[in-house]
Every structure is written in structure tokens, then in C-alpha cells.
Design a protein around this motif. Structure first.
Motif, PDB file in Angstrom:
ATOM      1  N   ARG A 180       0.826  -1.220   0.000  1.00  0.00           N
ATOM      2  CA  ARG A 180       0.000   0.000   0.000  1.00  0.00           C
ATOM      3  C   ARG A 180       0.854   1.261   0.000  1.00  0.00           C
ATOM      4  NH1 ARG A 180      -4.807   1.628  -1.780  1.00  0.00           N
ATOM      5  NH2 ARG A 180      -5.204   3.703  -0.924  1.00  0.00           N
ATOM      6  N   GLU A 181       1.913   1.273   0.759  1.00  0.00           N
ATOM      7  CA  GLU A 181       2.754   2.462   0.855  1.00  0.00           C
ATOM      8  C   GLU A 181       3.343   2.838  -0.496  1.00  0.00           C
ATOM      9  OE1 GLU A 181       6.743   4.021   3.272  1.00  0.00           O
ATOM     10  OE2 GLU A 181       5.853   2.065   3.714  1.00  0.00           O
ATOM     11  N   LEU A 182       3.837   1.837  -1.225  1.00  0.00           N
ATOM     12  CA  LEU A 182       4.414   2.113  -2.542  1.00  0.00           C
ATOM     13  C   LEU A 182       3.351   2.577  -3.540  1.00  0.00           C
ATOM     14  CD1 LEU A 182       6.907  -0.881  -2.889  1.00  0.00           C
ATOM     15  CD2 LEU A 182       7.438   1.492  -2.321  1.00  0.00           C
ATOM     16  N   ILE A 183       2.161   1.978  -3.472  1.00  0.00           N
ATOM     17  CA  ILE A 183       1.080   2.360  -4.368  1.00  0.00           C
ATOM     18  C   ILE A 183       0.663   3.810  -4.134  1.00  0.00           C
ATOM     19  CG2 ILE A 183      -1.373   1.999  -4.859  1.00  0.00           C
ATOM     20  CD1 ILE A 183       0.298   0.059  -6.319  1.00  0.00           C
ATOM     21  N   GLU A 184       0.563   4.221  -2.868  1.00  0.00           N
ATOM     22  CA  GLU A 184       0.139   5.583  -2.555  1.00  0.00           C
ATOM     23  C   GLU A 184       1.145   6.619  -3.035  1.00  0.00           C
ATOM     24  OE1 GLU A 184      -0.537   5.465   1.636  1.00  0.00           O
ATOM     25  OE2 GLU A 184      -2.628   4.789   1.428  1.00  0.00           O
ATOM     26  N   ALA A 185       2.429   6.256  -3.071  1.00  0.00           N
ATOM     27  CA  ALA A 185       3.458   7.198  -3.520  1.00  0.00           C
ATOM     28  C   ALA A 185       3.586   7.240  -5.037  1.00  0.00           C
ATOM     29  CB  ALA A 185       4.807   6.834  -2.893  1.00  0.00           C
ATOM     30  N   LEU A 186       3.016   6.249  -5.710  1.00  0.00           N
ATOM     31  CA  LEU A 186       3.237   6.101  -7.150  1.00  0.00           C
ATOM     32  C   LEU A 186       2.712   7.263  -7.985  1.00  0.00           C
ATOM     33  CD1 LEU A 186       4.516   4.267  -9.199  1.00  0.00           C
ATOM     34  CD2 LEU A 186       2.445   2.869  -9.203  1.00  0.00           C
ATOM     35  N   PRO A 187       1.475   7.779  -7.757  1.00  0.00           N
ATOM     36  CA  PRO A 187       1.002   8.892  -8.591  1.00  0.00           C
ATOM     37  C   PRO A 187       1.919  10.102  -8.574  1.00  0.00           C
ATOM     38  CG  PRO A 187      -0.823   7.932  -7.386  1.00  0.00           C
ATOM     39  CD  PRO A 187       0.425   7.298  -6.836  1.00  0.00           C
ATOM     40  N   SER A 188       2.402  10.467  -7.398  1.00  0.00           N
ATOM     41  CA  SER A 188       3.304  11.613  -7.297  1.00  0.00           C
ATOM     42  C   SER A 188       4.624  11.345  -8.026  1.00  0.00           C
ATOM     43  CB  SER A 188       3.565  11.939  -5.827  1.00  0.00           C
ATOM     44  OG  SER A 188       4.505  12.986  -5.705  1.00  0.00           O
ATOM     45  N   ASP A 189       5.121  10.119  -7.883  1.00  0.00           N
ATOM     46  CA  ASP A 189       6.376   9.771  -8.549  1.00  0.00           C
ATOM     47  C   ASP A 189       6.225   9.803 -10.066  1.00  0.00           C
ATOM     48  OD1 ASP A 189       7.521   9.423  -6.079  1.00  0.00           O
ATOM     49  OD2 ASP A 189       7.254   7.243  -6.055  1.00  0.00           O
ATOM     50  N   ILE A 190       5.084   9.337 -10.558  1.00  0.00           N
ATOM     51  CA  ILE A 190       4.854   9.389 -12.004  1.00  0.00           C
ATOM     52  C   ILE A 190       4.738  10.836 -12.470  1.00  0.00           C
ATOM     53  CG2 ILE A 190       3.285   8.747 -13.872  1.00  0.00           C
ATOM     54  CD1 ILE A 190       2.516   6.282 -12.266  1.00  0.00           C
ATOM     55  N   ALA A 191       4.091  11.676 -11.656  1.00  0.00           N
ATOM     56  CA  ALA A 191       3.947  13.091 -12.006  1.00  0.00           C
ATOM     57  C   ALA A 191       5.311  13.749 -12.221  1.00  0.00           C
ATOM     58  CB  ALA A 191       3.171  13.819 -10.913  1.00  0.00           C
ATOM     59  N   HIS A 192       6.240  13.466 -11.340  1.00  0.00           N
ATOM     60  CA  HIS A 192       7.592  14.014 -11.492  1.00  0.00           C
ATOM     61  C   HIS A 192       8.259  13.462 -12.750  1.00  0.00           C
ATOM     62  CE1 HIS A 192       8.180  16.271  -7.714  1.00  0.00           C
ATOM     63  NE2 HIS A 192       7.316  15.398  -7.195  1.00  0.00           N
ATOM     64  N   ALA A 193       8.036  12.182 -13.043  1.00  0.00           N
ATOM     65  CA  ALA A 193       8.629  11.583 -14.237  1.00  0.00           C
ATOM     66  C   ALA A 193       8.071  12.223 -15.509  1.00  0.00           C
ATOM     67  CB  ALA A 193       8.382  10.076 -14.247  1.00  0.00           C
ATOM     68  N   VAL A 194       6.768  12.495 -15.525  1.00  0.00           N
ATOM     69  CA  VAL A 194       6.160  13.159 -16.689  1.00  0.00           C
ATOM     70  C   VAL A 194       6.719  14.565 -16.847  1.00  0.00           C
ATOM     71  CG1 VAL A 194       4.009  14.059 -17.654  1.00  0.00           C
ATOM     72  CG2 VAL A 194       4.047  11.789 -16.624  1.00  0.00           C
ATOM     73  N   GLU A 195       6.878  15.257 -15.738  1.00  0.00           N
ATOM     74  CA  GLU A 195       7.432  16.611 -15.791  1.00  0.00           C
ATOM     75  C   GLU A 195       8.840  16.608 -16.385  1.00  0.00           C
ATOM     76  OE1 GLU A 195       7.348  20.823 -15.032  1.00  0.00           O
ATOM     77  OE2 GLU A 195       5.839  19.253 -15.229  1.00  0.00           O
ATOM     78  N   GLU A 196       9.612  15.588 -16.056  1.00  0.00           N
ATOM     79  CA  GLU A 196      10.956  15.480 -16.610  1.00  0.00           C
ATOM     80  C   GLU A 196      10.914  15.236 -18.114  1.00  0.00           C
ATOM     81  OE1 GLU A 196      14.032  15.775 -15.275  1.00  0.00           O
ATOM     82  OE2 GLU A 196      13.078  16.531 -13.448  1.00  0.00           O
ATOM     83  N   ILE A 197       9.958  14.419 -18.561  1.00  0.00           N
ATOM     84  CA  ILE A 197       9.851  14.117 -19.992  1.00  0.00           C
ATOM     85  C   ILE A 197       9.326  15.311 -20.767  1.00  0.00           C
ATOM     86  CG2 ILE A 197       8.602  12.679 -21.669  1.00  0.00           C
ATOM     87  CD1 ILE A 197       8.740  10.406 -19.581  1.00  0.00           C
ATOM     88  N   ASP A 198       8.385  16.076 -20.157  1.00  0.00           N
ATOM     89  CA  ASP A 198       7.799  17.265 -20.771  1.00  0.00           C
ATOM     90  C   ASP A 198       7.186  16.958 -22.145  1.00  0.00           C
ATOM     91  OD1 ASP A 198       7.038  19.913 -20.952  1.00  0.00           O
ATOM     92  OD2 ASP A 198       8.949  20.583 -21.783  1.00  0.00           O
ATOM     93  N   PRO A 199       6.121  16.140 -22.200  1.00  0.00           N
ATOM     94  CA  PRO A 199       5.526  15.751 -23.482  1.00  0.00           C
ATOM     95  C   PRO A 199       4.936  16.955 -24.223  1.00  0.00           C
ATOM     96  CG  PRO A 199       4.118  15.094 -21.655  1.00  0.00           C
ATOM     97  CD  PRO A 199       5.395  15.556 -21.052  1.00  0.00           C
TER      98      PRO A 199
END
Length: 326
Positions: free
Chosen positions: A243-262
């Protein structure tokens, strides 16, 4: 269908010759080592439609051969069946991560091998149709839509992301053993219908690739494989989910998308928000049980997607992500 089989055991090659012929597959070539198989691929002008690789070979094993094969443009999507006596999950994971399409254990069961070869034949025929369609995408100015939203378009060059047929075969292999440590998680690009309608095929492929890249970069689980299932939905099977990893996942993906800058092809920023479903634990065996788990995982993220307002927001500092529930 032209077939190349690579195995260092001449007895296995002899058996394959007889068995493949009995299936109606008469156009095959054999190689006795990974290096010989690689040279055969490079020097053959006509091209092979399916490849059968033994995993355990001296000097160059089948997994290394698979990785090198996928670097040859002609063979980036050709079905590769791994032949091995090793049924351990670690070997299965390594094979599919390297680019394998399917996995057949020795000693061969005739009906199982036949079904695998028939599936490889259908995949090879389907890939030829996809390749013919993809050739038209090279003319970006054409702007004709040929990729349907529901098309499970394969994602290229993203680690641990494999085509849907290979993903299904991987689950089938795991289903023969214990799935107690594995879970399914679903991701979906929010408002994918509207986004798809605003894009060319080339832009849509780039958006799918960016989404897959961001998700794969953010996933913290020690072992996982992922695929695109169509409709902007990505399926992931992973070990060590909590559960802990799942709850952190959306925020982590958000940062990854920001880095990619589609962005769109003309440089306009592309807003990409991604929904994350609750995991579905795989605590059973069998194809039917796996199908039910896949259906449940997809329905969870689809249900969450139906509750999202139908609009495309202005691009924020970080794209807005939500954690889907039951």
C-alpha cells in the motif's frame, strides 16, 4: 512461415525438424550456437518469420541472443519462442524482459508446442499487416488516422514494456506455478479519447511512449513487466506490491512526466494526467483466473476514468494524478 531454430543440442534440433514438419512448417533453418544464429540472421536476405532460441547455450545464451536480435530492425517485432528446461520464474522474467514472445519448456509436449507455433504464425501474419500500415506513418504530412484508440500498439525502446501478446504469454507461464507474490496494477491516460482526437498518429504514438516511459521510470517494485492494452491503458504485473508504494506512485509518475515534458509535434505542451488503480492480487492458477484478474484490473481504472470531468486542463507545474479505488 520461415523459421530459425537455435540450439546447441543436435538431438533437440533433430526433434524440432521432425515435429515442425508434422505441423506443416517445412521452411526452417537450424543453427548450433548463439553466434551462428546471429550471423544467420544478419546474412539472410529474405528474413525469418519466427525464431526459436534455446536459453542455455555456451558462449552466447538465448537471452543474450534475444537482446541482440531485437536490435536488428527487421526483427524488433518478430515472434521469439524460448526453448528451455528451466521453468524457474527468474528465467522466465529474464527471457520476457529481453524481448521473448513466448516460452516453451523441455521436454516438449506436442500439442503445447503446436499451439505455440500456431500462435507465433498468427502473430507473424499480424505483424506483417502492422508493418505495412506503419510504413504509411513515415509520411507525417499525410495526417490520415490509421491507429484506432483501442489498438494495443506496441511500445518500443522502453525498459520492461513488452507487447500485449508477450504479456499474456508471460502471465500464462506464471499461471502454471505460484502467483502468490504477484499483483496486477492498471494505469490509464486521463481523457485519452479527447487527447487522441487532437493528435496525429505519430503524436499519439509519442504520447503513449512518453506515458510508458514515465510509468516505468516511477515504478518502485523489484520485479515488473508492463504492456499497453489499448485505449491508453497500461497493465503491469509486479512483485513486492504494498500500500505504501502504491500511494506514492502517482506523485512519482507526475515528477517523471514533468521530466519528460511531453508535447505535440508543433511544440505545444501536452497535458498528460494518469490514473492509477488499486492492485489486484494474483492468488490463483489457471488461464480463466488470470483473465478474470485482467478484467478486474482494467474495470477498476475504467471506473475511475468515467468519474473524471471531460475537459483538458491548462498545464500545471505537475500534471494532476489520482489514485483509483474499487
Amino acid at each position: 512461415m520461415r523459421i530459425l531454430a537455435v540450439d546447441d543440442d543436435p538431438i533437440i534440433l533433430e526433434i524440432l525438424s521432425e515435429v515442425l514438419s508434422s505441423f506443416g512448417y517445412d521452411d526452417f533453418t537450424f543453427a548450433g550456437s548463439g553466434y551462428e544464429g546471429l550471423e544467420t540472421l544478419k546474412n539472410d536476405e529474405q528474413g525469418f518469420d519466427a525464431l526459436l532460441y534455446d536459453i542455455q547455450m555456451p558462449d552466447m545464451d538465448g537471452i543474450t541472443l534475444t537482446k541482440l536480435t531485437r536490435k536488428i530492425h527487421r526483427y524488433k517485432d518478430v515472434p521469439i519462442l524460448m526453448l528451455t528446461a528451466m521453468a524457474d520464474k527468474a528465467y522466465i522474467d529474464r527471457a520476457f524482459r529481453a524481448g521473448a514472445t513466448d516460452y516453451v519448456t523441455k521436454p516438449f509436449e506436442t500439442q503445447e508446442l503446436r499451439s505455440r507455433m500456431d500462435l507465433a504464425s498468427r502473430l507473424a501474419q499480424g505483424q506483417k499487416r502492422l508493418d505495412a500500415r506503419a510504413n504509411s506513418l513515415r509520411d507525417i504530412a499525410q495526417q490520415e488516422r490509421q491507429i484506432a484508440l483501442e489498438d494495443p500498439h506496441s511500445i518500443q525502446d522502453v525498459d520492461c514494456v513488452i507487447p500485449l501478446p508477450a504479456f499474456n504469454n508471460y502471465l500464462k507461464q506464471l499461471g502454471r506455478g505460484s502467483l502468490f507474490s504477484s499483483s496486477l496494477i492498471t494505469f490509464k491516460i486521463e481523457n485519452i479519447e479527447r487527447l487522441n482526437g487532437s493528435m496525429t498518429d505519430f503524436e499519439y504514438i509519442c504520447a503513449l511512449t512518453d506515458a510508458a516511459d514515465a510509468i516505468a521510470a516511477a515504478i518502485p517494485f523489484r520485479q515488473f513487466l508492463m504492456t499497453h492494452g489499448g485505449n491508453g491503458t497500461f497493465l503491469c504485473v509486479a512483485d513486492g506490491v504494498n500500500r505504501e508504494l502504491i500511494e506514492a506512485l502517482p506523485s512519482d509518475i507526475a515528477h517523471a512526466v514533468e521530466e519528460i515534458d511531453p508535447c505535440y509535434g508543433d511544440g505545444r505542451p501536452l497535458v498528460m494526467s494518469i490514473l492509477v488503480s488499486e492492485p489486484v492480487a494474483l492468488r490463483f492458477r489457471g488461464r480463466d483466473a488470470i483473465d478474470r484478474a485482467l478484467s478486474t484490473a482494467v474495470s477498476r481504472v475504467e471506473h475511475e476514468s468515467a468519474d473524471v470531468p471531460a475537459h483538458i486542463p491548462t498545464k500545471p507545474k505537475f500534471p494532476s494524478f489520482r489514485l483509483g479505488g474499487l
